[in-house]
Design a protein around this motif. Structure first.
Motif, PDB file in Angstrom:
ATOM      1  N   LEU A 277       2.943   0.686  -1.973  1.00  0.00           N
ATOM      2  CA  LEU A 277       1.587  -0.070  -2.322  1.00  0.00           C
ATOM      3  C   LEU A 277       0.576   1.337  -2.860  1.00  0.00           C
ATOM      4  O   LEU A 277      -0.456   1.324  -4.033  1.00  0.00           O
TER       5      LEU A 277
ATOM      6  N   TRP B 165       4.300  -7.075  -5.893  1.00  0.00           N
ATOM      7  CA  TRP B 165       2.350  -7.495  -5.624  1.00  0.00           C
ATOM      8  C   TRP B 165       1.722  -7.854  -6.149  1.00  0.00           C
ATOM      9  O   TRP B 165       1.476  -8.802  -5.590  1.00  0.00           O
TER      10      TRP B 165
ATOM     11  N   THR C 247      -5.112  -9.111  -2.199  1.00  0.00           N
ATOM     12  CA  THR C 247      -3.818  -9.402  -3.422  1.00  0.00           C
ATOM     13  C   THR C 247      -3.976 -10.382  -4.277  1.00  0.00           C
ATOM     14  O   THR C 247      -4.308 -11.525  -3.967  1.00  0.00           O
TER      15      THR C 247
ATOM     16  N   ASN D  14       2.163   0.109   3.890  1.00  0.00           N
ATOM     17  CA  ASN D  14       2.461  -0.628   2.823  1.00  0.00           C
ATOM     18  C   ASN D  14       2.823   0.638   1.868  1.00  0.00           C
ATOM     19  O   ASN D  14       1.963   1.184   0.717  1.00  0.00           O
TER      20      ASN D  14
END
Length: 456
Positions: free
Chosen positions: A178, A441, A162, A175
């Motif tokens: 994501l 993110w 990340t 997640n």
């Protein structure tokens, strides 16, 4: 180079003074000539985390080099840090589970070779030097998509570094937002150092190859191909390209160097059944050359390697079509022929099959109901004097096809055409969702040297 104790970079760093720097910064598109301040060669996720931390600490823009095949050349950035994943190129196949773990720097040629040892495959790039990472994150179109879906439809999980140098897993259970965004949202949300992909039984021998016709037959060939592909079985992967016949032995001598039509076929079913299933294509014409036969799947995947050499100047664009009526076929041929450069390839790919049966909201990438996808690939020798004429030719063809366009686009097929064009790839609702995930993110838009989705 600024480093913290927590994120100390242990890989090799190339600077403009280093041996190998120019080779390392070169990309597929010879129009792109960017000079990063440093290229940080990584062999692990931890090294990627350290490279990201160092770029952020120094306030430098950041790019990610996977395969370097994207026409935008976004793998390299002027005056910034290039996070080079080419050392993370492993392909580990679990034949029993029918999955493969593949590094973010691997190419499809390496991937196909490894999976075919077990008679397994998944949709892959149509040129074997294409990077697995960029293609997967951009959704992943390839010859097997009508049989097995896009690459992103076969993504099981991803290991992601990340913007704050954490290493996380994205999957349906971890997640999940994501994970949704990675399947078509490009490299906007982190650096994927490993993909786990679902595999399917295929090969090592499949039926495939190319049919070659003289240019004056282009309209008739396209109509026949269009009508067949609208109801073709899922196992049939195919595209038609307006090209220039190469000076090769398999091309009849009078046709060499002349405009021609190539019909590429990749059949994902039983090779013995293929001639009967594909008869409407194989028997049409007849073709000037018929190169279709049982062959290794890896050979099908390399059919387009010779006409796609690294270092040529490239200008690409594309469009999804709502339909491909006779008027559109005629416009495509009229504006496509004759090409300015003999290297230019104007490709129509058929949709449908498995990609159309996935719910449009299941992944960031949509556009699943379009029956045809145009890829206008302008290519010419690295001579700046030829740039304007070749770019103008592709733009004029694109404009001529707009009446039949959905208004959307497959981002891996286009160059840098601005944020509006990026938004059109997703539509307003998905784009808003992607911007929200981006805010979570990557709130500072560190990963912006791409087809960018800015944070909300």
């Amino acid at each position: 180079m600024t480093e913290t104790t927590e994120h100390r970079f242990s890989g090799e760093t190339l600077t403009p003074e280093s041996a190998g720097y120019d080779a390392a910064r070169s990309v597929f598109n010879g129009l792109v000539d960017r000079r990063p301040q440093r290229i940080m060669r990584c062999s692990s996720a931890e090294q990627v985390a350290a490279a990201i931390a160092s770029a952020r600490a120094d306030g430098l823009p950041l790019s990610v080099y996977g395969g370097g095949h994207g026409v935008t050349g976004s793998a390299v950035v002027d005056g910034g840090v290039c996070v080079d994943l080419r050392g993370i190129d492993h392909v580990v196949v679990d034949a029993d589970a029918r999955t493969a773990r593949v590094g973010g720097g691997a190419t499809w040629g390496a991937f196909d070779a490894a999976t075919q040892e077990h008679g397994l495959a998944v949709t892959g790039g149509r040129v074997s030097t294409t990077g697995v990472g960029g293609l997967t994150l951009g959704s992943g179109s390839g010859w097997l998509e009508r049989a097995f879906g896009f690459v992103c439809d076969n993504l099981v999980s991803a290991r992601v570094v990340t913007t704050d140098s954490r290493i996380v897993t994205a999957s349906e259970s971890e997640n999940p937002d994501l994970f949704w965004a990675l399947r078509g949202g490009g490299g906007n949300f982190g650096v994927v150092t490993e993909f786990t992909l679902r595999l399917h039984p295929l090969g090592p021998i499949v039926f495939g190859g190319m049919l070659l016709y003289p240019g004056f037959m282009a309209v008739d060939v396209l109509r026949n191909w269009r009508d067949y592909m609208l109801t073709a079985p899922d196992a049939v992967g195919s595209g038609v390209a307006l090209i220039t016949a190469p000076p090769a032995e398999f091309v009849p001598e009078p046709a060499r160097g002349q405009p021609c039509v190539g019909v590429v076929i990749a059949y994902a079913g039983d090779p013995d059944e293929a001639p009967a299933v594909l008869a409407p294509l194989l028997e049409f014409g007849p073709p000037a050359a018929n190169l279709c036969q049982p062959m290794p799947y890896v050979a099908v995947q390399q059919l387009l390697d010779p006409p796609n050499p690294k270092g040529m100047h490239n200008y690409w664009t594309g469009d999804f079509l709502t339909e491909f009526p006779d008027e559109a076929v005629e416009a495509w041929v009229e504006h496509g022929f004759p090409p300015v450069s003999p290297l230019t390839q104007l490709i129509v790919v058929a949709g449908g099959g498995a990609i159309a049966r996935v719910d449009d909201d299941a992944t960031a990438f949509g556009n699943r109901q379009s029956p045809f996808n145009l890829h206008m690939l302008g290519m010419w020798p690295p001579d700046p004097a030829q740039d304007e004429q070749n770019i103008s030719h592709i733009r004029a063809l694109s404009a001529a096809m707009k009446p039949w366009s959905t208004g959307s686009v497959y981002l891996n097929f286009i160059g840098d055409e601005g944020l509006t064009r990026v938004e059109s790839a997703y539509g307003p609702e998905k784009y808003a969702r992607l911007r929200g995930i981006k805010r979570t993110w990557d709130p500072d838009n560190v990963f912006r040297h791409n087809q960018n989705i800015p944070p909300a």
